[in-house]
Design a protein around this motif. Structure first.
Motif, PDB file in Angstrom:
ATOM      1  N   ILE A  43     -12.371   3.234  -8.531  1.00  0.00           N
ATOM      2  CA  ILE A  43     -12.698   4.504  -7.493  1.00  0.00           C
ATOM      3  C   ILE A  43     -13.214   3.205  -6.636  1.00  0.00           C
ATOM      4  O   ILE A  43     -12.313   3.554  -4.809  1.00  0.00           O
ATOM      5  N   ASP A  44     -13.525   2.352  -6.499  1.00  0.00           N
ATOM      6  CA  ASP A  44     -14.718   1.943  -5.417  1.00  0.00           C
ATOM      7  C   ASP A  44     -13.757   0.612  -4.634  1.00  0.00           C
ATOM      8  O   ASP A  44     -13.443   0.664  -3.434  1.00  0.00           O
ATOM      9  N   GLY A  45     -11.697   0.499  -5.939  1.00  0.00           N
ATOM     10  CA  GLY A  45     -10.661   0.071  -5.163  1.00  0.00           C
ATOM     11  C   GLY A  45     -10.439   0.537  -4.325  1.00  0.00           C
ATOM     12  O   GLY A  45      -9.920  -0.163  -3.386  1.00  0.00           O
ATOM     13  N   TYR A  46     -10.396   1.655  -5.351  1.00  0.00           N
ATOM     14  CA  TYR A  46      -9.077   2.884  -4.072  1.00  0.00           C
ATOM     15  C   TYR A  46     -10.049   2.846  -2.396  1.00  0.00           C
ATOM     16  O   TYR A  46      -9.196   2.788  -1.497  1.00  0.00           O
ATOM     17  N   CYS A  47     -11.297   2.910  -2.382  1.00  0.00           N
ATOM     18  CA  CYS A  47     -12.043   3.017  -1.274  1.00  0.00           C
ATOM     19  C   CYS A  47     -11.922   1.437  -0.161  1.00  0.00           C
ATOM     20  O   CYS A  47     -11.330   1.790   0.413  1.00  0.00           O
ATOM     21  N   ARG A  48     -11.723   0.547  -1.426  1.00  0.00           N
ATOM     22  CA  ARG A  48     -11.750  -0.979  -1.063  1.00  0.00           C
ATOM     23  C   ARG A  48     -10.307  -1.085  -0.223  1.00  0.00           C
ATOM     24  O   ARG A  48     -10.466  -1.500   0.946  1.00  0.00           O
ATOM     25  N   ILE A  49      -9.741  -0.487  -1.128  1.00  0.00           N
ATOM     26  CA  ILE A  49      -7.456  -0.530   0.185  1.00  0.00           C
ATOM     27  C   ILE A  49      -7.647   0.227   1.588  1.00  0.00           C
ATOM     28  O   ILE A  49      -7.519  -0.171   2.297  1.00  0.00           O
ATOM     29  N   LEU A  50      -8.270   1.242   1.303  1.00  0.00           N
ATOM     30  CA  LEU A  50      -7.956   2.070   2.290  1.00  0.00           C
ATOM     31  C   LEU A  50      -9.595   1.452   3.598  1.00  0.00           C
ATOM     32  O   LEU A  50      -9.178   1.298   4.546  1.00  0.00           O
ATOM     33  N   CYS A  80      -2.319  10.952  -4.123  1.00  0.00           N
ATOM     34  CA  CYS A  80      -2.009   9.596  -2.994  1.00  0.00           C
ATOM     35  C   CYS A  80      -2.028   9.964  -1.527  1.00  0.00           C
ATOM     36  O   CYS A  80      -2.643   9.275  -0.153  1.00  0.00           O
ATOM     37  N   THR A  81      -0.866  10.995  -1.379  1.00  0.00           N
ATOM     38  CA  THR A  81      -0.795  11.409   0.042  1.00  0.00           C
ATOM     39  C   THR A  81      -1.544  12.562   0.732  1.00  0.00           C
ATOM     40  O   THR A  81      -1.964  11.866   1.496  1.00  0.00           O
ATOM     41  N   THR A  82      -2.712  12.751  -0.222  1.00  0.00           N
ATOM     42  CA  THR A  82      -3.594  13.549   0.628  1.00  0.00           C
ATOM     43  C   THR A  82      -4.701  12.666   1.037  1.00  0.00           C
ATOM     44  O   THR A  82      -5.020  12.874   1.663  1.00  0.00           O
ATOM     45  N   ILE A  83      -4.819  11.938  -0.252  1.00  0.00           N
ATOM     46  CA  ILE A  83      -5.989  10.683  -0.128  1.00  0.00           C
ATOM     47  C   ILE A  83      -5.668   9.827   1.057  1.00  0.00           C
ATOM     48  O   ILE A  83      -6.323   9.394   2.098  1.00  0.00           O
ATOM     49  N   ALA A 130     -17.261   4.599  10.895  1.00  0.00           N
ATOM     50  CA  ALA A 130     -17.361   6.075  10.572  1.00  0.00           C
ATOM     51  C   ALA A 130     -17.128   7.258   9.779  1.00  0.00           C
ATOM     52  O   ALA A 130     -16.723   7.111   9.417  1.00  0.00           O
ATOM     53  N   LEU A 131     -15.147   6.281  10.635  1.00  0.00           N
ATOM     54  CA  LEU A 131     -14.369   7.048   9.730  1.00  0.00           C
ATOM     55  C   LEU A 131     -14.365   6.097   8.158  1.00  0.00           C
ATOM     56  O   LEU A 131     -13.909   7.056   7.706  1.00  0.00           O
ATOM     57  N   LYS A 132     -14.117   5.412   8.160  1.00  0.00           N
ATOM     58  CA  LYS A 132     -14.338   4.791   6.925  1.00  0.00           C
ATOM     59  C   LYS A 132     -15.301   4.916   5.827  1.00  0.00           C
ATOM     60  O   LYS A 132     -15.269   5.069   4.324  1.00  0.00           O
ATOM     61  N   SER A 133     -16.933   5.242   6.367  1.00  0.00           N
ATOM     62  CA  SER A 133     -17.441   5.570   5.432  1.00  0.00           C
ATOM     63  C   SER A 133     -17.060   7.706   4.799  1.00  0.00           C
ATOM     64  O   SER A 133     -17.211   7.767   3.997  1.00  0.00           O
ATOM     65  N   VAL A 134     -16.483   8.191   6.084  1.00  0.00           N
ATOM     66  CA  VAL A 134     -15.727   9.115   5.524  1.00  0.00           C
ATOM     67  C   VAL A 134     -15.012   9.854   4.653  1.00  0.00           C
ATOM     68  O   VAL A 134     -15.062  10.495   3.692  1.00  0.00           O
ATOM     69  N   VAL A 135     -14.089   8.410   5.320  1.00  0.00           N
ATOM     70  CA  VAL A 135     -13.076   8.451   3.791  1.00  0.00           C
ATOM     71  C   VAL A 135     -13.871   8.388   2.821  1.00  0.00           C
ATOM     72  O   VAL A 135     -12.819   8.614   1.978  1.00  0.00           O
ATOM     73  N   ARG A 136     -14.188   7.111   2.552  1.00  0.00           N
ATOM     74  CA  ARG A 136     -14.552   6.594   1.214  1.00  0.00           C
ATOM     75  C   ARG A 136     -15.456   8.546   0.620  1.00  0.00           C
ATOM     76  O   ARG A 136     -15.327   7.687  -0.908  1.00  0.00           O
ATOM     77  N   LYS A 137     -16.391   8.590   1.012  1.00  0.00           N
ATOM     78  CA  LYS A 137     -17.042  10.266   0.858  1.00  0.00           C
ATOM     79  C   LYS A 137     -15.900  11.360  -0.353  1.00  0.00           C
ATOM     80  O   LYS A 137     -15.841  11.941  -1.423  1.00  0.00           O
ATOM     81  N   HIS A 138     -15.336  11.618   0.592  1.00  0.00           N
ATOM     82  CA  HIS A 138     -13.893  12.267   0.330  1.00  0.00           C
ATOM     83  C   HIS A 138     -12.948  11.563  -0.749  1.00  0.00           C
ATOM     84  O   HIS A 138     -12.425  12.642  -1.691  1.00  0.00           O
ATOM     85  N   THR A 139     -13.009  10.468  -0.319  1.00  0.00           N
ATOM     86  CA  THR A 139     -11.918   9.984  -1.716  1.00  0.00           C
ATOM     87  C   THR A 139     -12.176   9.599  -3.334  1.00  0.00           C
ATOM     88  O   THR A 139     -12.094  10.013  -4.114  1.00  0.00           O
ATOM     89  N   VAL A 167     -15.126  11.371  -3.753  1.00  0.00           N
ATOM     90  CA  VAL A 167     -14.668  12.860  -4.574  1.00  0.00           C
ATOM     91  C   VAL A 167     -13.455  13.344  -5.558  1.00  0.00           C
ATOM     92  O   VAL A 167     -13.654  14.934  -6.124  1.00  0.00           O
ATOM     93  N   ILE A 168     -12.427  13.095  -4.220  1.00  0.00           N
ATOM     94  CA  ILE A 168     -11.947  13.345  -4.745  1.00  0.00           C
ATOM     95  C   ILE A 168     -11.343  12.836  -6.594  1.00  0.00           C
ATOM     96  O   ILE A 168     -10.544  14.001  -7.442  1.00  0.00           O
ATOM     97  N   LEU A 169     -11.110  11.498  -6.022  1.00  0.00           N
ATOM     98  CA  LEU A 169     -10.827  11.075  -7.516  1.00  0.00           C
ATOM     99  C   LEU A 169     -12.103  11.409  -8.155  1.00  0.00           C
ATOM    100  O   LEU A 169     -11.166  11.548  -9.980  1.00  0.00           O
ATOM    101  N   ASN A 170     -12.920  11.793  -8.218  1.00  0.00           N
ATOM    102  CA  ASN A 170     -14.011  12.043  -8.991  1.00  0.00           C
ATOM    103  C   ASN A 170     -13.779  13.642 -10.306  1.00  0.00           C
ATOM    104  O   ASN A 170     -14.107  13.609 -11.430  1.00  0.00           O
TER     105      ASN A 170
END
Length: 229
Positions: free
Chosen positions: A102-109, A178-181, A211-220, A222-225
């Motif tokens: 999950i952290d890896g997905y966030c790092r890709i984003l 994936c499309t949603t994330i 700030a955008l990266k921080s929000v996307v990480r939080k959302h991603t 939550v979604i994956l969990n």
């Protein structure tokens, strides 16, 4: 007829990777502003500060230059996002736990966000991509479909969702997740005017990117969990 590519240095045509890169950068900007049909090869050459025949020397024709622009964007994307994608692929191969992937997905984003918004020519690339997606603004040739870079990143993201969900989702459901994330960033990339209206941004500053990266990480996260249970 002797190809322009075979002429020697005395021909007077600019040579070298630097010149070629400058032409491509200029073309991305002008194609993005005007569409493929809205700018001539001569206008691109003039804006790049090179003789008009040099475009034929490097790219054969305007269509070849357009393809070179697409290839350059794909190569730049992999340079920016490829290293972290490879790291996450190794995590998947090693069967790392859900938290790590999950952290890896966030790092890709996060790498994607830096590529889309932090690079000096990010705005020009965004306009080019928006024009390219419109059939009336791009040549009707092979310039379509997902690149190898895009497929590899997408497959990595899909593998993460499959791992986190313990393979309980269908391929279609994984694609929707994936499309949603990923859409969190793509919408900002391709609909900048709408984003400016919604958030009042006149420009995307480094602080706003973080700030955008921080929000996307939080959302991603939550979604994956939510797919772990």
């Amino acid at each position: 007829m002797t190809s322009l590519r075979r002429r020697n240095a005395e021909s007077g045509y600019p040579r070298g990777d630097e010149t070629k890169a400058r032409i491509i950068k200029t073309a991305i900007s002008l194609f993005g502003e005007n569409g493929f049909a809205g700018v001539s090869a001569r206008e691109i050459a003039s804006a790049a500060g090179v003789p008009a025949p040099s475009l034929q020397y490097y790219f054969e024709n305007k269509e070849g230059l357009y393809e070179a622009c697409i290839a350059d964007i794909h190569a730049s994307a992999w340079e920016a996002i490829g290293p972290v994608t490879c790291e996450v692929e190794e995590l998947l191969t090693a069967k790392a736990d859900a938290d790590k992937v999950i952290d890896g997905y966030c790092r890709i984003l996060e790498a994607l966000a830096d590529f889309l918004f932090a690079m000096p020519d990010a705005a020009s690339r965004a306009l080019f991509v928006a024009q390219h997606r419109s059939p009336s603004n791009s040549p009707t040739n092979k310039s379509s479909g997902k690149s190898a870079t895009g497929r590899r990143i997408q497959e990595c993201c899909a593998a993460i969702v499959a791992r986190v969900s313990r393979n309980r989702l269908t391929d279609e459901e994984i694609g929707m997740v994936c499309t949603t994330i990923n859409g969190q960033l793509i919408i900002v990339h391709l609909a900048r005017e709408h984003v400016e209206d919604m958030m009042g941004w006149q420009e995307i500053t480094p602080e706003r990117i973080e700030a955008l990266k921080s929000v996307v990480r939080k959302h991603t996260t939550v979604i994956l969990n939510s797919y772990r249970s």
